[in-house]
Scaffold this motif. Sequence first.
Motif, short mmCIF file in Angstrom:
data_model
loop_
_atom_site.label_atom_id
_atom_site.label_comp_id
_atom_site.label_asym_id
_atom_site.label_seq_id
_atom_site.Cartn_x
_atom_site.Cartn_y
_atom_site.Cartn_z
N PHE A 241 -7.98 1.84 -4.97
CA PHE A 241 -7.40 3.14 -4.60
C PHE A 241 -8.47 4.02 -3.99
O PHE A 241 -9.69 3.78 -4.14
CB PHE A 241 -6.80 3.84 -5.83
N VAL B 203 -3.08 3.76 -2.68
CA VAL B 203 -3.21 2.66 -3.64
C VAL B 203 -2.71 1.38 -2.99
O VAL B 203 -1.60 1.35 -2.46
CB VAL B 203 -2.41 2.93 -4.93
N THR C 39 0.84 -1.19 0.00
CA THR C 39 0.00 0.00 0.00
C THR C 39 0.88 1.24 0.00
O THR C 39 1.83 1.34 0.79
CB THR C 39 -0.94 0.01 1.21
N ILE D 218 -2.34 4.49 -12.56
CA ILE D 218 -3.40 5.38 -12.08
C ILE D 218 -3.35 6.64 -12.94
O ILE D 218 -2.32 7.34 -12.97
CB ILE D 218 -3.21 5.74 -10.59
#
Length: 512
Positions: free
Chosen positions: A485, A494, A442, A504
């Motif tokens: 996300f 994310v 993450t 992204i």
Amino acid sequence: MTSTPIRAVVNVDLPGATISRHLYGHFAEHLGRCIYGGFWVGEGSDIPNEGGIRLDVVEALRALGIPNLRWPGGCFADEYHWRDGVGPRDERPRTVNSHWGDVVENNAFGTHEFMQLCEMLDAEPYVSGNVGSGTVQEMSDWVEYLTRGDDSPMARLRRENGRDEPWTVPFWGVGNEPWGCGGNMSAQTFADLARQYATYVRQHSGNSVYRIAAGASDGDYRWTQTLMEALGSVERPGELRGVFQAISFHYYSMTGTWDRKGSATDFTVDEFYRAIAAAAKAERFIEGHSAVMDVYDPEKKIGLVLDEWGTWWDPTPGTNPGFLEQQNTLRDALVASVHFDAFHRHADRLVMANIAQTINVLQAMLLTDTETGALVLTPTYHVFEMNRGHHDARALDVHLLDDAPVRESSAGDVRTLSASASRKDGRALLSLTNAHDADAATVAIQLRGATAGDVRGRILTAAAIDAHNTFATPDAVAVTTFEGFSLDGDVLTVTIPAHSYVTIDLAVDTAD
């Protein structure tokens, strides 16, 4: 398992160098089934074609926005004599391709066919000239044949062969791997030849040629230094002779030895990490060659070109070992994504890169079936397609505030998180690779200097790191929509699944 978020910052309002679309270049050599059975099937083929060129291949590559195509090699370039590949096909001589399979080359695919292919792809041609076994006159004549518009001898010959108007050829390679298959030369010997040959790669009829001198293997910085010394001197930095405009180098990612490179599909988790470590080494070589060039060229007038890169595994069992055919797994895709992050970070010096090779050979975009004519997109193809938004965008630095996760391997500690970003036309594109085989990662990214919105995500992953696309299962590794996300104010969080590549894309509104 998902770890504590790794904090990062992107200053969206502080764009850096432009990421040239040519960092997404390709390479097509007369090697195995890259040209014959790949691009070229002949006008009499049942496979839909235009002038002998496969239309499904063209369609697939146009979807990548392929910016340039390097041809005819590679090692083949330094035994290729261009006059063998012009004129009526049934009158072209047969030659021997001694480097790749020791097979007979019928020269059906030559200069006119290559230029037709580039026009169909809307790609700029990058022609690699023969220094190893050719002559200065031969190279000079080829440039004239391609690019001169009046009634010169070579322009007349081109017209006799069916092409009235000259072509535009922006990129010209002076030799290929002269330290090896291109002549087994010393650095100084080739530097002298590079100056000589490049002098006669002339600008005809308004065609501006960007000359690329064949450079080093891997981290041979002495080779780069010798070529830079051929252009200028330490005493007068910045006063460079315009003989050639760029220097290349080659680097392939491998996990084994030269004789036993390892299987493309049957590999251990440790070999997976060794491949990611090998991919990361490309950045070290880019930095090393750039540092040498900075001594002579602090203003970065001379470009660095990585015109051969990619994974190299043992050939697919049952195929001609000289054809270098190999499958392409999710591992190869993540190797590519790690490379591209490095390319983006060094876009101020690195001006072009060409993956080896486009079809059926090494880390290919496409695989074709000889018997059925079927075509399949590889996982690496999808990484190229997902990154189209980086073409000619301004690079954005991704600053990690926490240590990137690492995984132990026999190659040492391997960073499993890689990231880069860019900005263009009111949107930003973030590329995120999680190369951990089992754990998600993450990342909490603060987007400074901009208001962000309209966030869209895509992901490339599969159930296993050795997953790959076949003619029976062409979508085993495919791009899907990604929703892992969240955007809270200026923080984009994310969560990247294990062994995945995520992009992204988001709208950004800055004050500049």
